[in-house]
Scaffold this motif. Structure first.
Motif, PDB file in Angstrom:
ATOM      1  N   MET A 196      20.466 -22.170 -29.285  1.00 47.61           N
ATOM      2  CA  MET A 196      21.419 -21.679 -30.250  1.00 47.61           C
ATOM      3  C   MET A 196      20.698 -20.827 -31.303  1.00 47.61           C
ATOM      4  N   ASN A 197      21.378 -19.853 -31.813  1.00 43.92           N
ATOM      5  CA  ASN A 197      20.833 -18.974 -32.834  1.00 43.92           C
ATOM      6  C   ASN A 197      21.336 -19.431 -34.202  1.00 43.92           C
ATOM      7  N   GLU A 198      20.439 -19.500 -35.136  1.00 45.33           N
ATOM      8  CA  GLU A 198      20.782 -19.993 -36.469  1.00 45.33           C
ATOM      9  C   GLU A 198      21.770 -19.072 -37.202  1.00 45.33           C
ATOM     10  N   THR A 199      21.771 -17.784 -36.866  1.00 42.60           N
ATOM     11  CA  THR A 199      22.604 -16.849 -37.605  1.00 42.60           C
ATOM     12  C   THR A 199      24.077 -16.912 -37.202  1.00 42.60           C
ATOM     13  N   MET A 200      24.398 -17.426 -36.058  1.00 40.18           N
ATOM     14  CA  MET A 200      25.777 -17.491 -35.586  1.00 40.18           C
ATOM     15  C   MET A 200      26.325 -18.891 -35.850  1.00 40.18           C
ATOM     16  N   SER A 201      27.585 -18.951 -36.192  1.00 42.48           N
ATOM     17  CA  SER A 201      28.205 -20.218 -36.574  1.00 42.48           C
ATOM     18  C   SER A 201      28.417 -21.148 -35.380  1.00 42.48           C
ATOM     19  N   GLU A 202      28.622 -22.397 -35.713  1.00 41.09           N
ATOM     20  CA  GLU A 202      28.925 -23.404 -34.695  1.00 41.09           C
ATOM     21  C   GLU A 202      30.205 -23.041 -33.941  1.00 41.09           C
ATOM     22  N   GLU A 203      31.173 -22.488 -34.648  1.00 41.68           N
ATOM     23  CA  GLU A 203      32.438 -22.075 -34.014  1.00 41.68           C
ATOM     24  C   GLU A 203      32.197 -20.978 -32.988  1.00 41.68           C
ATOM     25  N   PHE A 204      31.299 -20.048 -33.302  1.00 43.88           N
ATOM     26  CA  PHE A 204      30.983 -18.981 -32.354  1.00 43.88           C
ATOM     27  C   PHE A 204      30.451 -19.581 -31.056  1.00 43.88           C
ATOM     28  N   ASN A 241      33.248  -1.249 -24.667  1.00 49.21           N
ATOM     29  CA  ASN A 241      32.910  -0.114 -25.521  1.00 49.21           C
ATOM     30  C   ASN A 241      32.440  -0.585 -26.901  1.00 49.21           C
ATOM     31  N   ARG A 242      33.067  -1.611 -27.438  1.00 52.28           N
ATOM     32  CA  ARG A 242      32.662  -2.122 -28.755  1.00 52.28           C
ATOM     33  C   ARG A 242      31.268  -2.768 -28.711  1.00 52.28           C
ATOM     34  N   LEU A 243      30.916  -3.337 -27.573  1.00 52.87           N
ATOM     35  CA  LEU A 243      29.619  -4.022 -27.477  1.00 52.87           C
ATOM     36  C   LEU A 243      28.446  -3.063 -27.293  1.00 52.87           C
ATOM     37  N   ARG A 244      28.713  -1.811 -26.957  1.00 54.80           N
ATOM     38  CA  ARG A 244      27.633  -0.841 -26.720  1.00 54.80           C
ATOM     39  C   ARG A 244      26.610  -0.790 -27.858  1.00 54.80           C
ATOM     40  N   ARG A 245      27.086  -0.838 -29.068  1.00 54.35           N
ATOM     41  CA  ARG A 245      26.164  -0.673 -30.203  1.00 54.35           C
ATOM     42  C   ARG A 245      25.290  -1.908 -30.443  1.00 54.35           C
ATOM     43  N   SER A 257      20.607  -6.942 -27.284  1.00 51.72           N
ATOM     44  CA  SER A 257      20.963  -8.314 -27.661  1.00 51.72           C
ATOM     45  C   SER A 257      21.392  -8.341 -29.124  1.00 51.72           C
ATOM     46  N   TYR A 258      22.174  -9.366 -29.430  1.00 48.34           N
ATOM     47  CA  TYR A 258      22.645  -9.534 -30.808  1.00 48.34           C
ATOM     48  C   TYR A 258      23.047 -10.989 -30.995  1.00 48.34           C
ATOM     49  N   GLY A 259      22.671 -11.550 -32.129  1.00 43.06           N
ATOM     50  CA  GLY A 259      23.076 -12.909 -32.474  1.00 43.06           C
ATOM     51  C   GLY A 259      22.655 -13.962 -31.462  1.00 43.06           C
ATOM     52  N   GLY A 260      21.584 -13.698 -30.740  1.00 52.08           N
ATOM     53  CA  GLY A 260      21.117 -14.654 -29.737  1.00 52.08           C
ATOM     54  C   GLY A 260      21.784 -14.498 -28.381  1.00 52.08           C
ATOM     55  N   ILE A 261      22.630 -13.472 -28.228  1.00 51.72           N
ATOM     56  CA  ILE A 261      23.362 -13.248 -26.983  1.00 51.72           C
ATOM     57  C   ILE A 261      22.753 -12.077 -26.222  1.00 51.72           C
ATOM     58  N   ASN A 262      22.645 -12.211 -24.921  1.00 46.88           N
ATOM     59  CA  ASN A 262      22.206 -11.128 -24.052  1.00 46.88           C
ATOM     60  C   ASN A 262      23.401 -10.188 -23.858  1.00 46.88           C
ATOM     61  N   VAL A 263      23.568  -9.257 -24.765  1.00 43.27           N
ATOM     62  CA  VAL A 263      24.708  -8.341 -24.748  1.00 43.27           C
ATOM     63  C   VAL A 263      24.623  -7.410 -23.552  1.00 43.27           C
ATOM     64  N   GLU A 264      23.435  -7.004 -23.179  1.00 41.40           N
ATOM     65  CA  GLU A 264      23.245  -6.112 -22.033  1.00 41.40           C
ATOM     66  C   GLU A 264      23.868  -6.708 -20.773  1.00 41.40           C
ATOM     67  N   ILE A 269      28.506 -15.242 -20.656  1.00 44.00           N
ATOM     68  CA  ILE A 269      27.696 -14.982 -21.847  1.00 44.00           C
ATOM     69  C   ILE A 269      26.431 -15.833 -21.743  1.00 44.00           C
ATOM     70  N   SER A 270      25.290 -15.175 -21.797  1.00 46.61           N
ATOM     71  CA  SER A 270      24.037 -15.926 -21.728  1.00 46.61           C
ATOM     72  C   SER A 270      23.207 -15.623 -22.980  1.00 46.61           C
ATOM     73  N   LEU A 271      22.264 -16.493 -23.212  1.00 45.51           N
ATOM     74  CA  LEU A 271      21.398 -16.348 -24.380  1.00 45.51           C
ATOM     75  C   LEU A 271      20.387 -15.233 -24.155  1.00 45.51           C
ATOM     76  N   SER A 272      20.034 -14.588 -25.222  1.00 45.67           N
ATOM     77  CA  SER A 272      19.036 -13.540 -25.181  1.00 45.67           C
ATOM     78  C   SER A 272      17.663 -14.168 -25.006  1.00 45.67           C
ATOM     79  N   LYS A 273      16.802 -13.460 -24.316  1.00 47.30           N
ATOM     80  CA  LYS A 273      15.434 -13.953 -24.137  1.00 47.30           C
ATOM     81  C   LYS A 273      14.498 -13.379 -25.188  1.00 47.30           C
ATOM     82  N   LEU A 274      15.057 -12.563 -26.060  1.00 50.87           N
ATOM     83  CA  LEU A 274      14.225 -11.928 -27.109  1.00 50.87           C
ATOM     84  C   LEU A 274      13.984 -12.852 -28.258  1.00 50.87           C
TER      85      LEU A 274
END
Length: 130
Positions: A1-9, A73-77, A81-88, A125-130
């Motif tokens: 889990m990433n500390e920056t994202m909420s438990e609800e996320f 399209n919204r996820l492109r930016r 990865s973002y917030g601990g998520i492998n966006v790619e 949705i998987s966790l980022s490896k970064l």
């Protein structure tokens, strides 16, 4: 889990990966409404993909394609990865599914290969490896 994202996320992520797209929508919509950029557009992208998958489950092909396209399209930016998520990975899987749906809509009389491979094509949705 990433500390920056909420438990609800993270609960929404679990629901997304469990195929509970409507429940995921409810959680992410509440986060989206109360958030500011850059999180706001990130939540909206995932939210739209979840709603697209919900439409797909209800055989609303047009709604699924529209929302998968808008969400991707919204996820492109946020790539890669973002917030601990492998966006790619989420982006690529969502676009691949969208392309498959577009091909299916052009050939509605063909054997429904999409239904046979639907579980394989659904993004997760998987966790980022970064």
């Amino acid at each position: 889990m990433n500390e920056t994202m909420s438990e609800e996320f993270w609960q929404g992520v679990e629901q997304f990966n469990a195929g509970q797209f409507y429940a995921c929508h409810d959680i992410l919509e509440a986060l989206w409404i109360d958030s500011i950029e850059p999180d706001k557009t990130f939540y909206q992208g995932i939210l739209q993909i979840a709603v697209g998958l919900y439409h797909l489950g209800n055989h609303n092909l047009r709604g699924a394609m529209i929302l998968l396209g808008e969400g991707s399209n919204r996820l492109r930016r946020y790539l890669p990865s973002y917030g601990g998520i492998n966006v790619e990975e989420l982006f690529t899987e969502s676009v691949d599914l969208l392309k498959a749906l577009q091909q299916e809509s052009l050939q509605p009389m063909a054997n429904n290969k999409l239904a046979e491979n639907q579980a394989r094509l659904l993004p997760s949705i998987s966790l980022s490896k970064l």
